[in-house]
Scaffold this active site. Sequence first.
Site, PDB file in Angstrom:
ATOM      1  N   GLN A 205     -40.303 -19.861  -7.597  1.00 47.63           N
ATOM      2  CA  GLN A 205     -41.459 -19.210  -6.991  1.00 47.63           C
ATOM      3  C   GLN A 205     -41.064 -17.949  -6.243  1.00 47.63           C
ATOM      4  O   GLN A 205     -39.941 -17.827  -5.764  1.00 47.63           O
ATOM      5  CB  GLN A 205     -42.153 -20.196  -6.054  1.00 47.63           C
ATOM      6  CG  GLN A 205     -42.873 -21.260  -6.891  1.00 47.63           C
ATOM      7  CD  GLN A 205     -43.627 -22.268  -6.057  1.00 47.63           C
ATOM      8  OE1 GLN A 205     -43.215 -22.571  -4.942  1.00 47.63           O
ATOM      9  NE2 GLN A 205     -44.692 -22.800  -6.607  1.00 47.63           N
ATOM     10  N   ASN A 206     -42.007 -17.025  -6.142  1.00 50.96           N
ATOM     11  CA  ASN A 206     -41.846 -15.773  -5.399  1.00 50.96           C
ATOM     12  C   ASN A 206     -40.680 -14.933  -5.897  1.00 50.96           C
ATOM     13  O   ASN A 206     -40.070 -14.193  -5.146  1.00 50.96           O
ATOM     14  CB  ASN A 206     -41.689 -16.053  -3.899  1.00 50.96           C
ATOM     15  CG  ASN A 206     -42.848 -16.868  -3.362  1.00 50.96           C
ATOM     16  OD1 ASN A 206     -43.996 -16.593  -3.732  1.00 50.96           O
ATOM     17  ND2 ASN A 206     -42.572 -17.861  -2.554  1.00 50.96           N
ATOM     18  N   ARG A 207     -40.378 -15.094  -7.165  1.00 54.17           N
ATOM     19  CA  ARG A 207     -39.299 -14.321  -7.808  1.00 54.17           C
ATOM     20  C   ARG A 207     -37.921 -14.596  -7.205  1.00 54.17           C
ATOM     21  O   ARG A 207     -36.990 -13.806  -7.360  1.00 54.17           O
ATOM     22  CB  ARG A 207     -39.584 -12.802  -7.747  1.00 54.17           C
ATOM     23  CG  ARG A 207     -40.894 -12.400  -8.432  1.00 54.17           C
ATOM     24  CD  ARG A 207     -40.811 -12.677  -9.917  1.00 54.17           C
ATOM     25  NE  ARG A 207     -41.977 -12.203 -10.654  1.00 54.17           N
ATOM     26  CZ  ARG A 207     -42.910 -13.000 -11.207  1.00 54.17           C
ATOM     27  NH1 ARG A 207     -42.819 -14.310 -11.076  1.00 54.17           N
ATOM     28  NH2 ARG A 207     -43.908 -12.497 -11.890  1.00 54.17           N
ATOM     29  N   LEU A 208     -37.804 -15.730  -6.489  1.00 51.50           N
ATOM     30  CA  LEU A 208     -36.496 -16.092  -5.924  1.00 51.50           C
ATOM     31  C   LEU A 208     -35.824 -17.076  -6.878  1.00 51.50           C
ATOM     32  O   LEU A 208     -35.686 -18.272  -6.595  1.00 51.50           O
ATOM     33  CB  LEU A 208     -36.663 -16.675  -4.516  1.00 51.50           C
ATOM     34  CG  LEU A 208     -37.258 -15.686  -3.502  1.00 51.50           C
ATOM     35  CD1 LEU A 208     -37.419 -16.340  -2.135  1.00 51.50           C
ATOM     36  CD2 LEU A 208     -36.368 -14.443  -3.386  1.00 51.50           C
TER      37      LEU A 208
END
Length: 229
Positions: A205-208
Amino acid sequence: MTDRDPVPPPSHLTVPDPAAMRKQYRAEGLDESELAGHPMAQFERWFRQAAAEGAVFEPNAMVVSTADASGRPSSRTVLMKAYDERGFVFYTNYGSRKARDLAENPYVSLLFPWHAIARQVIVSGTARRTGRDETAAYFRTRPHGSQLGAWASEQSSVIHSRAQLDLVYEDLHGRYPEGEQVPVPPNWGGFRIAPRTVEFWQGRQNRLHDRLRYVAEPDGSWRVERLSP
Ligand SMILES: Cc1cc2nc3c(=O)[nH]c(=O)nc-3n(C[C@H](O)[C@H](O)[C@H](O)COP(=O)(O)O)c2cc1C
């Protein structure tokens, strides 16, 4: 609008806007503690999951990137046909562009694009031709039509027409009807890519995202490093 007007920009009502396409990837991650000791064992785990219940269409499809002697890259999809601790195998025409590149420059990048499960595996390594026995053993498992196709195609060369290709195929079909053993084309065979690095990329999630990369050490062991997403 005249004939000379530029093509209008695509309507957002009918054409999806790629800039607006966003998917949230999965919450579950990939942790160092759960990795296999060898990258090919870790690959096997992920390959099983990609193949399970048709999660990914053709999970053995991989993008192979090569570069010629002057460093010009090119990419194409092939089907990975075997893997073990020695690496990944695919089959192709030895006169094709990729094979000519590999004759000049054995460095390869492989990419398994498993978008449906928010994963990718990226391999860098070096390619070597498989032995003729291994190639022949695989060739014999191919359907008759694919065996003839391997003979019919001078892969990557420019041809005049589809009809020319079909004619060559029909001619071969006459010489080797269904049930007749087709010899292995001399200019066709496998490449095995021995990995030097293997990165397992898990969308989060959240590009992490999680990115864990195995790197081959000179003594044959593997070091794992985490890369920033
Ligand atoms: C899903 C898929 C699987 C493919 N599998 C192979 C393959 O296993 N071997 C192969 O030579 N070409 C395969 N191709 C065709 C290659 O992408 C490519 O067109 C061909 O190998 C010629 O590449 P080159 O001119 O860059 O050498 C496949 C294409 C697709 C889309």
